[in-house]
Design a protein around this motif. Structure first.
Motif, PDB file in Angstrom:
ATOM      1  N   ALA A 222     -10.264  -5.541 -19.880  1.00  0.00           N
ATOM      2  CA  ALA A 222      -8.964  -6.118 -20.671  1.00  0.00           C
ATOM      3  C   ALA A 222      -9.137  -5.546 -21.998  1.00  0.00           C
ATOM      4  O   ALA A 222      -8.122  -5.452 -22.900  1.00  0.00           O
ATOM      5  CB  ALA A 222      -8.842  -7.748 -20.435  1.00  0.00           C
ATOM      6  N   ARG A 223     -10.187  -5.860 -22.637  1.00  0.00           N
ATOM      7  CA  ARG A 223     -10.413  -5.363 -24.323  1.00  0.00           C
ATOM      8  C   ARG A 223     -10.365  -3.738 -24.494  1.00  0.00           C
ATOM      9  O   ARG A 223      -9.675  -3.278 -25.646  1.00  0.00           O
ATOM     10  CB  ARG A 223     -11.527  -5.903 -24.692  1.00  0.00           C
TER      11      ARG A 223
ATOM     12  N   ALA B  25      -7.058 -12.704 -19.586  1.00  0.00           N
ATOM     13  CA  ALA B  25      -6.218 -11.874 -18.908  1.00  0.00           C
ATOM     14  C   ALA B  25      -6.272 -11.545 -17.618  1.00  0.00           C
ATOM     15  O   ALA B  25      -5.040 -11.611 -16.797  1.00  0.00           O
ATOM     16  CB  ALA B  25      -6.142 -10.629 -19.861  1.00  0.00           C
ATOM     17  N   PRO B  26      -7.497 -11.255 -16.894  1.00  0.00           N
ATOM     18  CA  PRO B  26      -7.462 -10.931 -15.463  1.00  0.00           C
ATOM     19  C   PRO B  26      -7.126 -12.158 -14.736  1.00  0.00           C
ATOM     20  O   PRO B  26      -6.506 -12.206 -13.532  1.00  0.00           O
ATOM     21  CB  PRO B  26      -8.763 -10.340 -15.237  1.00  0.00           C
TER      22      PRO B  26
ATOM     23  N   THR C  59      -6.495  -8.305 -32.821  1.00  0.00           N
ATOM     24  CA  THR C  59      -7.497  -7.340 -32.381  1.00  0.00           C
ATOM     25  C   THR C  59      -6.962  -6.126 -31.874  1.00  0.00           C
ATOM     26  O   THR C  59      -7.580  -5.024 -31.815  1.00  0.00           O
ATOM     27  CB  THR C  59      -8.459  -7.974 -31.072  1.00  0.00           C
TER      28      THR C  59
ATOM     29  N   PRO D 173      -4.076  -7.611 -24.633  1.00  0.00           N
ATOM     30  CA  PRO D 173      -5.050  -7.376 -23.713  1.00  0.00           C
ATOM     31  C   PRO D 173      -4.229  -7.622 -22.206  1.00  0.00           C
ATOM     32  O   PRO D 173      -5.131  -7.358 -21.155  1.00  0.00           O
ATOM     33  CB  PRO D 173      -6.297  -8.039 -23.885  1.00  0.00           C
TER      34      PRO D 173
ATOM     35  N   GLU E 278      -7.498 -14.768 -32.528  1.00  0.00           N
ATOM     36  CA  GLU E 278      -8.027 -14.326 -31.210  1.00  0.00           C
ATOM     37  C   GLU E 278      -9.650 -14.489 -31.267  1.00  0.00           C
ATOM     38  O   GLU E 278     -10.071 -14.928 -30.502  1.00  0.00           O
ATOM     39  CB  GLU E 278      -7.651 -12.899 -30.813  1.00  0.00           C
ATOM     40  N   LEU E 279     -10.098 -14.275 -32.757  1.00  0.00           N
ATOM     41  CA  LEU E 279     -11.701 -14.479 -32.707  1.00  0.00           C
ATOM     42  C   LEU E 279     -12.178 -15.534 -33.591  1.00  0.00           C
ATOM     43  O   LEU E 279     -13.228 -15.714 -33.607  1.00  0.00           O
ATOM     44  CB  LEU E 279     -12.015 -13.077 -33.325  1.00  0.00           C
TER      45      LEU E 279
ATOM     46  N   GLU F  31      -7.407 -14.675 -25.506  1.00  0.00           N
ATOM     47  CA  GLU F  31      -6.608 -13.980 -24.583  1.00  0.00           C
ATOM     48  C   GLU F  31      -7.352 -12.729 -23.731  1.00  0.00           C
ATOM     49  O   GLU F  31      -6.915 -13.004 -22.574  1.00  0.00           O
ATOM     50  CB  GLU F  31      -5.381 -13.420 -25.254  1.00  0.00           C
ATOM     51  N   SER F  32      -8.140 -12.175 -24.276  1.00  0.00           N
ATOM     52  CA  SER F  32      -8.529 -11.051 -23.546  1.00  0.00           C
ATOM     53  C   SER F  32      -9.463 -11.340 -22.290  1.00  0.00           C
ATOM     54  O   SER F  32     -10.067 -10.698 -21.298  1.00  0.00           O
ATOM     55  CB  SER F  32      -9.434 -10.021 -24.425  1.00  0.00           C
ATOM     56  N   GLU F  33     -10.084 -12.830 -22.665  1.00  0.00           N
ATOM     57  CA  GLU F  33     -11.000 -13.278 -21.770  1.00  0.00           C
ATOM     58  C   GLU F  33     -10.137 -13.826 -20.379  1.00  0.00           C
ATOM     59  O   GLU F  33     -10.623 -13.697 -19.363  1.00  0.00           O
ATOM     60  CB  GLU F  33     -11.656 -14.382 -22.321  1.00  0.00           C
TER      61      GLU F  33
ATOM     62  N   TYR G  68     -15.145  -7.574 -31.478  1.00  0.00           N
ATOM     63  CA  TYR G  68     -15.525  -8.575 -30.723  1.00  0.00           C
ATOM     64  C   TYR G  68     -17.183  -8.781 -30.644  1.00  0.00           C
ATOM     65  O   TYR G  68     -17.672  -9.866 -30.559  1.00  0.00           O
ATOM     66  CB  TYR G  68     -15.222  -8.066 -29.041  1.00  0.00           C
TER      67      TYR G  68
END
Lengths: 267, 267
Positions: free
Chosen positions: B120-121, A200-201, B140, B78, A223-224, A196-198, B110
């Protein structure tokens, strides 16, 4: 953003059983979905115990926050702790009085079974002055409808099938009539392999590219580990075609961005 | 009445998916039950969308209503619409800053997968000044704990297994330590053949006879067909024996009264 602006609805749930976790608030989800599909924006929810002052506070708070529609569930029955009607009357500073139509509804239900009107039963026919009773096709306590300061307030029972029956027969037609004439469309996308953090933008970018659309990501896997993301894309518009087009455009953009990150897509 | 007085807890749910009815608020029920068993009185719940001002309003409202404990779920991830931490900072008028311990937690998660820290992280490590991060054993985003004006505020993720894991590992021990040392007992009674409106005055009487106990009736069958009622009896006390005794006494009284009305009892 994506949800209908201008027609704010608030949901109030009355009942200790919800607060102590005995009962999961499925009424809230059911009503939230119905209102959203009718083009309203569900702006907030308040859960309060079976305490008069708390119930009154909940109605006053939703009104003060600009609600155009308030729907409460729970607290309409014959027992001492069914206090929603009294709580609303306190909030609005209006008198409670026996409503003749409501009394007739209650009386008919019981007389069919040869049961007399008792104080506990008459209680269900006491409504705030100016309110209209809504027939309960399944149970005995009528629903209540009152319009105050341009806000439609509906009191419904807590028993799901009674609540749903009154909503569909009496509340939904009123809300459809008074509603924002906004149409709502939605789509889902599922992706594998991108955290998700990847992404997000890029979710933000897909929303900005499209306009009038809302994308929410729901992480479902680890997530991981193997990150699984479910995306819920929603749009509302004055025309149904426009809403569907916005959702489609956002869906394509999102999938495009997900693929640049190497995601596998399930459509 | 029956629920622990003096240690009020409020639950805040952040997330459009709850308001539009996409997701049923099972976190609310899970936390409500946990808090009740720990002797807290869950006094209210507020559901708000992923909008900064609404989130801030929810925290300010719970504080103004006298909450000693506030637990929020949702909005810690995130993405751009994860705004709970920022909303709390706005409510408390405290600065958001990168928390070194939180950053380490996020970084470790991570780096194990060879992934760098991105904006974002890093966002997940920005906490209100004075807050403590709570390790997330599954996901996370760390949970957050801050004490303001004697109120313990906990921010937990919306993904149920992450929320439950952080609660059980970090929140529950703190609440147990600071809690009211009140014990909670409960019992259930099911009756057939008596309508709720018939037994209503006697429920009140059974409560008054016993004291410190709460009886709630939940109609399950048709009030006018074969009326089925489920009664949930709860009591709290400084001693576990006392709580159990109160519930037992109330249960016996209730059954006695139900039988005078010709009810069949399922214990």
């Amino acid at each position: 953003m994506g949800l209908a602006e201008g027609f704010d609805a608030w949901l109030i749930t009355v009942g200790n059983e919800i607060l102590i976790g005995k009962t999961v608030n499925s009424n809230f989800a059911w009503l939230g979905r119905k209102l959203t599909l009718l083009g309203y924006r569900v702006k907030g929810g308040i859960i309060v115990p079976d305490i008069l002052e708390d119930i009154s506070w909940a109605f006053k708070t939703a009104l003060a926050r600009g609600a155009r529609v308030i729907i409460s569930t729970g607290g309409l029955g014959p027992t001492f702790d069914d206090k929603t009607v009294e709580g609303l009357a306190l909030a609005l500073n209006v008198e409670l009085q026996i409503n003749e139509r409501a009394l007739k509804m209650v009386e008919e239900k019981y007389s069919k079974r040869g049961l007399p009107l008792t104080e506990a039963r008459i209680k269900m026919a006491k409504l705030p002055k100016g309110a209209t009773p809504l027939p309960n096709p399944i149970g005995t306590a009528p629903g209540v409808h009152i319009v105050i300061m341009g806000c439609d307030i509906f009191l419904l029972p807590g028993v799901p099938r009674e609540m749903e029956a009154i909503f569909e027969a009496y509340v939904e037609p009123i809300l459809r009539e008074k509603g924002p004439k906004v149409y709502f469309a939605e789509a889902r996308v599922k992706s594998y392999g991108v955290p998700e953090s990847e992404i997000a933008p890029l979710i933000w970018k897909a929303m900005k590219d499209t306009g009038n659309v809302y994308i929410k990501s729901h992480p479902q896997g680890a997530e991981l580990g193997v990150p699984i993301l479910e995306f819920h894309i929603t749009a509302s518009s004055r025309s149904p075609e426009e809403a569907i087009k916005s959702v489609e455009k956002a869906r394509e953009k999102l999938i495009e961005y997900l693929k640049t990150k190497g995601a596998r897509i399930e459509e």
